[in-house]
Design an enzyme around this catalytic site. Structure first.
Site, PDB file in Angstrom:
ATOM      1  N   ARG A 116       0.860  -1.178   0.000  1.00  0.00           N
ATOM      2  CA  ARG A 116       0.000   0.000   0.000  1.00  0.00           C
ATOM      3  C   ARG A 116       0.899   1.231   0.000  1.00  0.00           C
ATOM      4  O   ARG A 116       2.031   1.178   0.486  1.00  0.00           O
ATOM      5  CB  ARG A 116      -0.890   0.020   1.242  1.00  0.00           C
ATOM      6  N   LYS A 121      -2.272  -2.362   8.070  1.00  0.00           N
ATOM      7  CA  LYS A 121      -3.439  -1.863   8.790  1.00  0.00           C
ATOM      8  C   LYS A 121      -3.452  -2.430  10.210  1.00  0.00           C
ATOM      9  O   LYS A 121      -3.124  -3.579  10.437  1.00  0.00           O
ATOM     10  CB  LYS A 121      -4.718  -2.262   8.054  1.00  0.00           C
ATOM     11  N   HIS A 165      -2.135   2.223  -5.952  1.00  0.00           N
ATOM     12  CA  HIS A 165      -2.922   1.009  -5.697  1.00  0.00           C
ATOM     13  C   HIS A 165      -3.057   0.157  -6.961  1.00  0.00           C
ATOM     14  O   HIS A 165      -3.264  -1.050  -6.871  1.00  0.00           O
ATOM     15  CB  HIS A 165      -4.296   1.390  -5.152  1.00  0.00           C
ATOM     16  N   ARG A 225      -0.365  -2.288  -6.800  1.00  0.00           N
ATOM     17  CA  ARG A 225      -0.684  -3.341  -5.835  1.00  0.00           C
ATOM     18  C   ARG A 225      -1.665  -4.345  -6.443  1.00  0.00           C
ATOM     19  O   ARG A 225      -1.505  -5.552  -6.295  1.00  0.00           O
ATOM     20  CB  ARG A 225      -1.266  -2.700  -4.569  1.00  0.00           C
ATOM     21  N   HIS A 239      -3.760  -8.999   3.893  1.00  0.00           N
ATOM     22  CA  HIS A 239      -5.207  -9.017   4.063  1.00  0.00           C
ATOM     23  C   HIS A 239      -5.569  -9.835   5.297  1.00  0.00           C
ATOM     24  O   HIS A 239      -5.034 -10.928   5.500  1.00  0.00           O
ATOM     25  CB  HIS A 239      -5.893  -9.638   2.846  1.00  0.00           C
ATOM     26  N   TYR A 267      -9.305 -11.002  -6.526  1.00  0.00           N
ATOM     27  CA  TYR A 267      -8.310 -11.011  -7.595  1.00  0.00           C
ATOM     28  C   TYR A 267      -8.420 -12.273  -8.447  1.00  0.00           C
ATOM     29  O   TYR A 267      -8.017 -12.268  -9.603  1.00  0.00           O
ATOM     30  CB  TYR A 267      -6.907 -10.892  -7.003  1.00  0.00           C
TER      31      TYR A 267
END
Length: 316
Positions: free
Chosen positions: A165, A189, A258, A261, A284, A293
């Site tokens: 990210r 995150k 992004h 990514r 994730h 994806y």
């Protein structure tokens, strides 16, 4: 330290409870600063609505009020005059539902009045990914041996080569890069750390930048990526780097950090990588997020099949 309620949130009545909820998100759930900022903005919109309809205390809100709030959001317009996207409405509703769930759990309300309120659903959109050739064009765009072209090349290679990210890339410090093992220690995150490998081309670009480019900018911070004044490169600065080079090589679609990514994930899956391995690389929390994806890969396979197979489409 208390998380401040945004200026848009009135301070009268029970609305400081919004600030208490933000404190909870920061201290108990350990949400990242960017996520907390998003919650602040979304709850500020909720506070605007409550003020508009004359509700001074969120503990007095009924389910019908929340359903009316969703309709109010759908009727709102952005600064550009466009209606809020369904995804934006859904995100705000999720924040508000979490707030009322918190009030009920803390015993501040008898019931969770938001439980019956459904989150608006939008069509599942596929991430944008560049072709391998377009990625190569973009990564080759920075030319010259000066510090900034070397930085730009290293940034692009790391974004694509490690699937980071933009906030993760700009947060990298020198101690986070292991050039021997070719690993990056990344804080994602919720301040969760993960180790991400990077390949030969990213290693070459990163080494050229750290050894032959970065020192010339007299860095004042331990950041891997710095700006022309020696300070940490910001997310906005990194966006300009990516977008500027994309424009320079004539990529038609809007290209952002992004996008690289997305391309990283899509190309790994196209190459046969296991979806759970890609989940770990991307950081994730759930494999469900990563599985979108696989839809991109299936779409690409379908397009190839329909173009190439003589019996794929009935002659018209």
């Amino acid at each position: 330290m208390t998380v401040d309620v945004p200026p848009a949130v009135p301070q009268g009545g029970g609305l400081p409870l919004l600030g208490r909820y933000l404190d909870h998100l920061r201290a108990e759930r350990g949400l990242a600063r960017n996520t907390l900022d998003a919650y602040r903005r979304d709850l500020a919109r909720y506070a605007d609505y409550l003020a508009e309809v004359g509700i001074g205390d969120p503990r007095a809100v009924a389910t019908e009020d929340l359903q009316a709030f969703v309709a109010w959001l759908r009727a709102r317009r952005t600064a550009a005059g466009r209606p809020y996207a369904t995804s934006s409405v859904a995100r705000i509703v999720v924040a508000v539902r979490g707030f009322h769930r918190f009030l009920a759990r803390e015993g501040l309300t008898a019931d969770d009045v938001a439980a019956p309120v459904s989150t608006p659903r939008s069509a599942r959109s596929l991430p944008k990914a560049l072709s391998v050739d377009d990625v190569a064009r973009l990564l080759d765009a920075p030319v010259g041996g000066g510090p900034l072209p070397r930085r730009d090349r290293a940034l692009l290679e790391v974004l694509y080569g490690a699937g980071l990210r933009i906030s993760e890339a700009t947060a990298l410090d020198l101690d986070d890069a292991d050039p021997v093992e070719r690993l990056l220690r990344v804080r994602g995150k919720g301040d969760k750390e993960r180790l991400v490998p990077y390949g030969d081309l990213a290693a070459e670009a990163l080494d050229a930048w750290l050894v032959g480019g970065r020192p010339a900018l007299s860095p004042r911070v331990p950041a891997v990526f710095v700006n022309a004044r020696g300070g940490r490169l910001t997310r906005q600065g990194a966006w300009k780097v990516v977008g500027g080079h994309a424009d320079r090589v004539g990529l038609a679609a809007e290209v952002s950090p992004h996008t690289l990514r997305h391309s990283f994930a899509t190309h790994l899956l196209d190459g046969g990588a296991d979806v759970r391995a890609v989940q770990e690389l991307l950081g994730h929390a759930s494999v469900t997020t990563t599985q979108i994806y696989t839809l991109v890969s299936r779409t690409a396979l379908r397009e190839v099949y329909e173009r190439a197979h003589p019996r794929a489409q009935h002659a018209r």
